[in-house]
Design an enzyme around this catalytic site. Structure first.
Site, mmCIF file in Angstrom:
data_model
loop_
_atom_site.group_PDB
_atom_site.id
_atom_site.type_symbol
_atom_site.label_atom_id
_atom_site.label_comp_id
_atom_site.label_asym_id
_atom_site.label_seq_id
_atom_site.Cartn_x
_atom_site.Cartn_y
_atom_site.Cartn_z
ATOM 1 N N HIS A 210 0.979 -1.215 -0.216
ATOM 2 C CA HIS A 210 -0.049 0.199 0.131
ATOM 3 C C HIS A 210 0.832 1.281 -0.048
ATOM 4 O O HIS A 210 0.470 2.251 0.840
ATOM 5 C CB HIS A 210 -0.953 0.026 1.227
ATOM 6 C CG HIS A 210 -2.025 -1.134 1.056
ATOM 7 N ND1 HIS A 210 -2.511 -1.613 0.101
ATOM 8 C CD2 HIS A 210 -2.726 -1.685 2.209
ATOM 9 C CE1 HIS A 210 -3.489 -2.567 0.106
ATOM 10 N NE2 HIS A 210 -3.483 -2.369 1.513
ATOM 11 N N HIS B 15 -9.604 2.143 0.835
ATOM 12 C CA HIS B 15 -9.510 1.041 1.739
ATOM 13 C C HIS B 15 -10.499 1.256 2.830
ATOM 14 O O HIS B 15 -10.276 1.058 4.088
ATOM 15 C CB HIS B 15 -7.954 0.859 2.448
ATOM 16 C CG HIS B 15 -7.891 -0.564 2.718
ATOM 17 N ND1 HIS B 15 -8.295 -1.344 3.585
ATOM 18 C CD2 HIS B 15 -6.611 -1.332 2.465
ATOM 19 C CE1 HIS B 15 -7.860 -2.541 3.817
ATOM 20 N NE2 HIS B 15 -6.927 -2.590 3.279
ATOM 21 N N GLU C 56 -11.674 -3.587 -2.484
ATOM 22 C CA GLU C 56 -10.670 -2.800 -3.028
ATOM 23 C C GLU C 56 -10.709 -2.852 -4.616
ATOM 24 O O GLU C 56 -10.141 -3.797 -4.965
ATOM 25 C CB GLU C 56 -9.312 -2.685 -2.407
ATOM 26 C CG GLU C 56 -9.329 -2.821 -0.995
ATOM 27 C CD GLU C 56 -8.177 -3.397 -0.202
ATOM 28 O OE1 GLU C 56 -7.105 -3.161 -0.445
ATOM 29 O OE2 GLU C 56 -8.660 -4.619 0.458
HETATM 30 C C1 BGC Z 1 -4.297 -6.372 2.310
HETATM 31 C C2 BGC Z 1 -4.315 -7.076 3.496
HETATM 32 C C3 BGC Z 1 -3.840 -6.107 4.505
HETATM 33 C C4 BGC Z 1 -4.946 -5.046 4.649
HETATM 34 C C5 BGC Z 1 -4.583 -3.954 5.530
HETATM 35 C C6 BGC Z 1 -5.291 -5.524 2.454
HETATM 36 O O1 BGC Z 1 -5.518 -4.888 1.082
HETATM 37 O O2 BGC Z 1 -4.246 -7.349 1.073
HETATM 38 O O3 BGC Z 1 -3.395 -8.082 3.481
HETATM 39 O O4 BGC Z 1 -3.848 -6.408 5.818
HETATM 40 O O5 BGC Z 1 -5.148 -4.487 3.281
HETATM 41 O O6 BGC Z 1 -3.565 -3.561 5.550
#
Ligand code: BGC
Length: 389
Positions: free
Chosen positions: A148, A219, A355
């Site tokens: 991310h 998110h 997402e």
């Molecule tokens: C990821 C997860 C992660 C979450 C929060 C998601 O998009 O795929 O593995 O724990 O985001 O960070």
């Protein structure tokens, strides 16, 4: 800021908090800070969403539509903080799980609550990629990978905010060349619009001055029974996805695209999230539940790519996108360590995320749709979360 502006800001902030947190039919009472400031009218000068970070000011903005829906968004990380949606009885339910202050978001950093994610949504293997013959290294914040956007992704930036009208908020951010190891100055615009057909529409645009990679998403963590109302295991999910991208134990796609048929990933018919979440198959074990990219069949704005229903409220959320992928994350890493807006801990699987995205690790997987953005091109994408009952 002069005194008049300051008091205006405080007034708006109190009104905003009142509206945003005083009405929803969520189970528990509000956290002490919100409760004190709203109910007892004691909003402090530096209220919960007013903070200066690296010289930039954070705020909370509220959008309202003509049906009484409200979305509260902060420019700290471009986050959706709360979203009031009518349930089947007409009661307003806050379906967006979030924190009650900027401090709360800072503390809950690696959960990315409600955040705008960039420059690259999801994982890049070992924080490394090659673009036009040059190697780039990113911060490893999710061992052994970069997740991310790295150490300080777009979720931790204070965005410039402009309220266009009562239903629209424009956020802009300029990510410098080599910020977090990514090449090119990236100018990003994210527009949140709360429409009169009860949808939150998030529109993204980005341009660069050097070839780079971009994969922006949101998110938001949803609980359609309302934040603080238990797990999402009895929510039902339907996905317009016949395939998914299996992952290794570090959640990097293996590179294969496999059919969901006959696996716990088959959501082509509406299925409870909890139905197969504790399956002992390798993929479910790798994800600790659902944490996988689904390869969308149509990805257009005419058909929802995901339809999720809250069992207690009857609230239905439909997701629309033109992106090729959708990360369905069932909150497996939620650790019960953060206290959310209504005083509940963020216990495991008490929220889910949908997402919209290009596939994880695309810069290292040439067979996946490309995430490269070149100077002169404009990256454009939209996510629509539409609510029905
Ligand atoms: C990821 C997860 C992660 C979450 C929060 C998601 O998009 O795929 O593995 O724990 O985001 O960070």
């Amino acid at each position: 800021m002069n005194l008049r502006n300051l008091s205006l800001t405080l007034l708006t902030a109190s009104a905003v908090l009142l509206v945003a947190f005083n009405r929803p039919a969520n189970k528990k009472s509000m956290t002490t800070s919100i409760k004190d400031s709203v109910i007892y009218g004691k909003l402090p000068a530096d209220s919960s969403f007013e903070k200066t970070i690296k010289g930039k000011q954070t705020h909370l903005f509220v959008l309202k539509n003509k049906n009484g829906m409200e979305a509260a968004i902060t420019n700290y990380g471009g986050r959706l903080v709360s979203l009031l949606v009518p349930d089947r009885a007409g009661k307003m339910v806050d379906v967006a799980v979030g924190c009650s202050s900027i401090e709360g978001y800072i503390k809950a950093g690696s959960s990315y609550y409600g955040a705008t994610i960039g420059r690259y949504g999801n994982r890049i293997a070992k924080g490394h990629f090659n673009l036009d013959g040059k190697d780039y290294s990113l911060f490893i914040n999710n061992r052994p990978n970069s997740l991310h956007g790295g150490k300080e992704g777009f979720d931790r930036k204070v965005w410039d905010a402009k309220k266009i009208d009562g239903q629209t908020l424009e956020l802009t951010y300029v990510s410098n060349d080599m910020e977090e190891g990514y090449p090119g100055t990236l100018s990003v615009k994210v527009v949140y619009k709360l429409t009169n057909n009860n949808a939150v529409r998030i529109s993204y645009e980005a341009t660069t001055d050097k070839t780079t990679v971009v994969n922006l998403t949101n998110h938001s963590y949803f609980n359609l029974n309302g934040e603080g109302n238990g797990t999402i295991l009895n929510h039902t999910v339907q996905l317009d996805a016949g395939n998914y991208t299996p992952v290794d134990a570090t959640l990097i796609p293996t590179g294969k695209i496999e059919p969901v048929k006959g696996t716990p990933f088959d959501f082509t018919m509406s299925t409870a999230i909890g139905a197969h979440i504790n399956d002992t198959s390798k993929q479910i074990r790798n994800g600790k539940g659902y944490d996988h990219n689904f390869v969308l069949n149509k990805h257009s704005f005419t058909n929802p790519v995901a339809t999720v229903k809250g069992d207690k409220t009857g609230i239905v959320m439909k997701v629309y996108t033109e992106e090729p992928g959708l990360q369905f994350y069932s909150g497996n890493f939620m650790g019960g360590v953060n206290t959310m807006k209504y005083g509940e801990k963020d216990a495991r699987r008490t929220a889910f995320a949908m997402e919209t995205q290009h596939f994880p690790d695309s810069p290292n997987q040439p067979q996946f749709p490309s995430t490269t953005l070149k100077p002169g091109e404009t990256y454009k994408t939209q996510t629509i979360y539409k609510f029905e009952k």
